[in-house]
Design a protein around this motif. Structure first.
Motif, mmCIF file in Angstrom:
data_model
loop_
_atom_site.group_PDB
_atom_site.id
_atom_site.type_symbol
_atom_site.label_atom_id
_atom_site.label_comp_id
_atom_site.label_asym_id
_atom_site.label_seq_id
_atom_site.Cartn_x
_atom_site.Cartn_y
_atom_site.Cartn_z
ATOM 1 N N GLN A 1 41.806 -25.895 -6.269
ATOM 2 C CA GLN A 1 41.953 -25.471 -4.871
ATOM 3 C C GLN A 1 42.628 -24.095 -4.792
ATOM 4 N N HIS A 2 42.377 -23.263 -5.808
ATOM 5 C CA HIS A 2 42.991 -21.929 -5.817
ATOM 6 C C HIS A 2 42.515 -21.074 -4.654
ATOM 7 N N GLY A 3 41.329 -21.397 -4.104
ATOM 8 C CA GLY A 3 40.847 -20.667 -2.927
ATOM 9 C C GLY A 3 41.755 -20.843 -1.728
ATOM 10 N N THR A 4 42.343 -22.047 -1.592
ATOM 11 C CA THR A 4 43.289 -22.296 -0.493
ATOM 12 C C THR A 4 44.537 -21.446 -0.659
ATOM 13 N N VAL A 5 45.032 -21.343 -1.906
ATOM 14 C CA VAL A 5 46.195 -20.490 -2.169
ATOM 15 C C VAL A 5 45.843 -19.034 -1.898
ATOM 16 N N GLY A 6 44.652 -18.613 -2.346
ATOM 17 C CA GLY A 6 44.235 -17.239 -2.112
ATOM 18 C C GLY A 6 44.102 -16.915 -0.640
ATOM 19 N N HIS A 7 43.546 -17.848 0.130
ATOM 20 C CA HIS A 7 43.392 -17.631 1.568
ATOM 21 C C HIS A 7 44.748 -17.575 2.257
ATOM 22 N N GLU B 1 43.339 -13.704 -6.646
ATOM 23 C CA GLU B 1 43.680 -12.551 -7.468
ATOM 24 C C GLU B 1 45.026 -12.777 -8.141
ATOM 25 N N LEU B 2 45.059 -12.560 -9.457
ATOM 26 C CA LEU B 2 46.288 -12.665 -10.238
ATOM 27 C C LEU B 2 46.692 -11.257 -10.665
ATOM 28 N N ASP C 1 50.210 -12.544 -4.747
ATOM 29 C CA ASP C 1 50.690 -11.848 -3.556
ATOM 30 C C ASP C 1 51.374 -12.814 -2.594
ATOM 31 N N ALA C 2 52.460 -12.355 -1.978
ATOM 32 C CA ALA C 2 53.220 -13.105 -0.971
ATOM 33 C C ALA C 2 53.928 -14.324 -1.548
#
Length: 282
Positions: free
Chosen positions: A88-94, A200-201, A234-235
């Motif tokens: 679910q890395h897309g959720t973290v990215g979003h 993005e890492l 980020d953030a």
């Protein structure tokens, strides 16, 4: 970061053996628990097998970890655990792209993911290959300066949190110095992380500082350290932890160590405990 105390144990045990040809086997087991940037805790256990060949000023290490986690939200890599969200890395990215947590303490505003708290998985993590060269070995000054590099192979399954699915590499330096029974150590490395499909890492600088003291004729050493990295996601606050370790030189061929650490930022484990052994095969 978690390997920093092992570096201290090797120096404490007598790095003068680097001048010959030596083969070492080491095993390190770590337990870590924390909520990181999420609503629920992730409990992780890793066991790493390492083979190190040292010849004159050169050193090569191959490491293969085995990982067990109760959630896939935290990805294991060479620097420790990174709260990517796993599958679910897309959720973290979003969440980070829209400024989630920016200017806030994310522990008070955690990211909610689909409940996988009972989804315990075990498997091999990404293997790594490391190489180092000793730039300065001054026995009279008891000083070591090493240049090192690491390459991580993306063979583990990122959907279970055993890796990020990308190639990672680092280049850095490690410095150690001894004054009587006191040891001072530090290292810094530049890490390049390959991005996940929807997260993005950032490239990051890792660093560690430690001070140790040997006693009982040099058979024991206690060391305190602080380890961290610049921002990877980020953030999200960058990783930062403080550790305390105890090492015991059983013989000229066998060393053990015990270490514990507490997290000082939201992207670090709240608590970790590790134990390791090093055996000189020849």
């Amino acid at each position: 970061m978690k390997r920093f105390f092992v570096l201290g144990i090797i120096f404490f045990a007598g790095a003068g053996t680097l001048w010959g040809q030596d083969l070492y086997y080491s095993a390190n087991a770590f337990y870590a628990t924390g909520s990181y940037i999420f609503q629920e805790n992730t409990r992780s256990f890793s066991f790493s097998n390492n083979i190190t060949l040292q010849r004159n000023r050169f050193k090569t290490t191959f490491a293969l970890p085995y990982v067990t986690q109760n959630t896939p939200w935290v990805s294991y890599n060479s620097t420790g655990y990174v709260p990517t969200g796993g599958p679910q890395h897309g959720t973290v990215g979003h969440s980070t792209r829209r400024g989630h947590g920016s200017g806030m303490n994310r522990r008070n505003d955690p990211i909610g993911l689909v409940d996988t708290i009972s989804n315990e998985q075990s498997g091999f993590g990404d293997p790594t290959l490391s190489a180092g060269i000793n730039l300065l070995k001054n026995r009279s000054l008891n000083t070591d300066i090493e240049l090192n590099a690491t390459l991580k192979f993306p063979l583990a399954d990122p959907t279970h949190g055993f890796g990020t699915g990308g190639w990672d590499w680092s280049i850095g330096t490690a410095v150690s110095h001894r004054i009587d029974q006191w040891f001072f150590m530090g290292n810094a490395s530049y890490w390049s992380f390959e991005d996940m499909p929807d997260l993005e890492l950032n490239s990051s600088l890792s660093y560690s500082l430690g001070i140790g003291n040997s006693f009982n004729g040099g058979k024991w050493m206690v060391m305190g350290s602080i380890s961290g990295m610049t921002q990877i996601i980020d953030a999200v606050d960058p990783p930062l932890s403080a550790g305390l370790g105890l090492g015991h030189r059983i013989s000229s061929r066998f060393n053990t160590n015990l270490q514990t650490a507490i997290g000082l930022s939201e992207s670090s484990a709240d608590f970790s405990l590790g134990v390791g052994v090093q055996w000189k095969l020849w």
